[in-house]
Scaffold this motif. Sequence first.
Motif, mmCIF file in Angstrom:
data_model
loop_
_atom_site.group_PDB
_atom_site.id
_atom_site.type_symbol
_atom_site.label_atom_id
_atom_site.label_comp_id
_atom_site.label_asym_id
_atom_site.label_seq_id
_atom_site.Cartn_x
_atom_site.Cartn_y
_atom_site.Cartn_z
ATOM 1 N N GLU A 177 0.697 -1.161 -0.025
ATOM 2 C CA GLU A 177 0.213 0.001 -0.030
ATOM 3 C C GLU A 177 1.006 1.169 -0.081
ATOM 4 N N GLY A 178 0.731 2.216 -0.800
ATOM 5 C CA GLY A 178 1.422 3.455 -0.807
ATOM 6 C C GLY A 178 0.887 4.683 -1.786
ATOM 7 N N HIS A 198 6.326 10.646 -14.975
ATOM 8 C CA HIS A 198 7.502 10.119 -14.274
ATOM 9 C C HIS A 198 6.918 10.056 -12.662
ATOM 10 N N PHE A 199 7.078 8.731 -12.151
ATOM 11 C CA PHE A 199 6.628 8.727 -10.735
ATOM 12 C C PHE A 199 7.370 8.179 -9.994
ATOM 13 N N HIS A 200 7.536 8.717 -8.703
ATOM 14 C CA HIS A 200 8.120 7.993 -7.622
ATOM 15 C C HIS A 200 7.087 7.408 -6.717
ATOM 16 N N PHE A 201 7.408 6.392 -5.762
ATOM 17 C CA PHE A 201 6.722 5.784 -5.006
ATOM 18 C C PHE A 201 7.242 5.579 -3.627
ATOM 19 N N ILE A 202 6.235 5.597 -2.513
ATOM 20 C CA ILE A 202 6.621 5.381 -1.074
ATOM 21 C C ILE A 202 5.607 4.599 -0.625
ATOM 22 N N THR A 203 5.745 3.705 0.197
ATOM 23 C CA THR A 203 4.817 2.880 0.922
ATOM 24 C C THR A 203 4.214 3.542 2.055
ATOM 25 N N THR A 204 2.966 3.256 2.293
ATOM 26 C CA THR A 204 2.150 4.232 3.468
ATOM 27 C C THR A 204 3.005 4.081 4.703
ATOM 28 N N GLY A 209 10.430 2.239 -1.393
ATOM 29 C CA GLY A 209 9.907 3.090 -2.295
ATOM 30 C C GLY A 209 11.043 3.182 -3.388
ATOM 31 N N GLY A 210 10.951 4.224 -4.087
ATOM 32 C CA GLY A 210 12.036 4.559 -5.342
ATOM 33 C C GLY A 210 11.225 5.131 -6.677
#
Length: 256
Positions: A177-178, A198-204, A209-210
């Motif tokens: 989940e994030g 262009h996306f970066h991700f982080i978990t809740t 992430g990354g």
Amino acid sequence: MHIPILRLVVACVVAIVTAGCAQRPGGVVFQNSTIDALLDGNYDGEVSFEQLRRHGDFGLGTLNELDGEMLALGGEFYQIRSDGLVIPVAGETLTPFGVVTFFRPEASHEIAGATTFKELQARLDSMRPSDGHAYAFRVDGRFASLRARSVPRQNRPYARLAEVVKGQSVFEMADVEGTLVGFWYPESMRHVNVPGYHFHFITTDRTAGGHVLDLTLASGRASVQSLPTVQIALPHHPPATQPAGDRSDELEQVEK
Ligand SMILES: [Zn+2]
């Protein structure tokens, strides 16, 4: 006496017209440096996160000496290092490339059912009324899978970014989940920022992430903000010591 007053009036009219232009609907996206400068290996930070946060509470980028991926969400700035560790960024830390806005969503859509990265981008396309300017996107959800990467801190003399990503760390996540934090830029801005998504991700829980390489969304909600105004703080640094290669090919290698 009269001339200074007239000047003052003219100045006020100009100020009002200018303010009117600045207040066109949608937000302002601020970035320091350009994607071309980053591709050329300019990794020395010139802007602190203290300065960057004055321009936005939401965004992405990297850190001094290309020390990992950066993500900003709700005013919190995170470093996602190449060893996978996620840590809050100190205000005095510098960045060679950061892109931020004050995210104020204008529309929000529910996305149900398994959705590939390509399908998600098609959904987000339908949330963009124009191809003419930039947009910010936020996607909160549960991801069946997500592949992200980060880059290791570099030493001088800096290699071109396309060389550096050959040594990137790739993180495979399943059922997480994030939040995706990202931007869409028009093709016409290819030398300024990454064209397309262009996306970066982080978990809740803020533990992983990354920079997003691929994903399958299980379900989520996407929000959009239009960004008709782009502010760029151009770098002070001298032209790259590395000769410019074919940046279009390099951009493809670096982002995908
Ligand atoms: Zn990125």
